[in-house]
Design an enzyme around this catalytic site. Structure first.
Site, short mmCIF file in Angstrom:
data_model
loop_
_atom_site.label_atom_id
_atom_site.label_comp_id
_atom_site.label_asym_id
_atom_site.label_seq_id
_atom_site.Cartn_x
_atom_site.Cartn_y
_atom_site.Cartn_z
N TYR A 137 0.84 -1.20 0.00
CA TYR A 137 0.00 0.00 0.00
C TYR A 137 0.87 1.24 0.00
O TYR A 137 0.54 2.24 -0.64
CB TYR A 137 -0.95 -0.01 1.20
CG TYR A 137 -1.95 -1.14 1.13
CD1 TYR A 137 -3.00 -1.10 0.22
CD2 TYR A 137 -1.85 -2.25 1.96
CE1 TYR A 137 -3.92 -2.13 0.14
CE2 TYR A 137 -2.76 -3.29 1.88
CZ TYR A 137 -3.78 -3.22 0.97
OH TYR A 137 -4.68 -4.25 0.89
N ASN A 151 -12.71 -1.11 -4.59
CA ASN A 151 -12.60 -1.45 -6.00
C ASN A 151 -13.85 -2.20 -6.46
O ASN A 151 -14.11 -3.31 -5.99
CB ASN A 151 -11.34 -2.30 -6.22
CG ASN A 151 -11.17 -2.77 -7.64
OD1 ASN A 151 -11.88 -2.33 -8.54
ND2 ASN A 151 -10.22 -3.65 -7.84
N CYS A 211 -6.80 -5.60 -7.35
CA CYS A 211 -6.64 -5.17 -5.96
C CYS A 211 -6.07 -6.29 -5.08
O CYS A 211 -5.51 -6.02 -4.02
CB CYS A 211 -7.94 -4.63 -5.40
SG CYS A 211 -9.35 -5.75 -5.54
N HIS A 212 -6.17 -7.53 -5.55
CA HIS A 212 -5.59 -8.66 -4.80
C HIS A 212 -4.06 -8.57 -4.77
O HIS A 212 -3.43 -9.21 -3.95
CB HIS A 212 -6.04 -10.00 -5.40
CG HIS A 212 -5.66 -10.18 -6.83
ND1 HIS A 212 -6.42 -9.67 -7.87
CD2 HIS A 212 -4.60 -10.80 -7.42
CE1 HIS A 212 -5.85 -9.97 -9.02
NE2 HIS A 212 -4.73 -10.66 -8.78
N GLU A 269 -1.60 -16.58 -10.31
CA GLU A 269 -0.74 -15.72 -11.12
C GLU A 269 0.72 -16.13 -10.99
O GLU A 269 1.45 -16.14 -11.99
CB GLU A 269 -0.94 -14.25 -10.73
CG GLU A 269 -2.30 -13.73 -11.15
CD GLU A 269 -2.50 -12.26 -10.89
OE1 GLU A 269 -1.53 -11.54 -10.52
OE2 GLU A 269 -3.65 -11.79 -11.04
#
Length: 162
Positions: free
Chosen positions: A95, A118, A126-127, A153
């Site tokens: 962040y 979001n 946002c993950h 991912e």
């Protein structure tokens, strides 16, 4: 506003939008749970491309999305959403790093709050936002979903796309 439901590895996702753009992706439970508004009309047709791209993403065949999006939010929230879209597939940013990216290095809490609002999770990743110590922090779809998305991912980040 139209909507449809999409079966996914993280549960049934609600997709909502109009003929022009995707407005919302809602998780089946948690803070990010969204249910169709009484005035929304069930219609899968406007979401054919979104459905295909999300299915490709979950299959490890897609790293970026090419969809017309209409996220709501304040100018600051939209700035944060734009910064999230710059995070490469399979990577994370704290962040604090996101706060610096939007030119407000002391606003990591505000960035976290904007991230939490979001309306288009997964497509706007946002993950991929984490704590400064590398810890997974809150996520609208729940921490198990966040772990799943990050793991997906990471598994596919080095793989060649079909």
């Amino acid at each position: 506003m139209f909507y449809t439901m999409l079966a996914s590895p993280v549960g049934e996702l609600l997709l909502a939008g109009d003929e022009d753009a995707l407005h919302t992706i809602g998780f089946p439970s948690g803070r990010g749970a969204v249910v169709p508004d009484a005035g929304w009309e069930p219609n899968p047709a406007p979401f054919a491309d979104t459905t295909r791209q999300l299915e490709d993403y979950f299959a490890g065949k897609r790293r970026t999305f090419d969809l017309p999006l209409a996220p709501t939010g304040t100018p600051f929230q939209r700035e944060v959403l734009a910064a999230l879209q710059q995070i490469p597939y399979g990577e994370t940013r704290s962040y604090g790093e996101l706060a610096k990216a939007v030119g407000r290095p002391r606003a990591s809490r505000a960035v976290g709050a904007a991230n939490g609002r979001n309306p288009l999770p997964i497509v706007i990743p946002c993950h991929s936002a984490i704590g400064s110590d590398g810890s997974l922090t809150g996520f609208g779809g729940g921490l198990a979903t966040k772990r799943f998305l990050l793991g997906l991912e990471r598994r596919h980040a080095g793989a060649a796309l079909l």
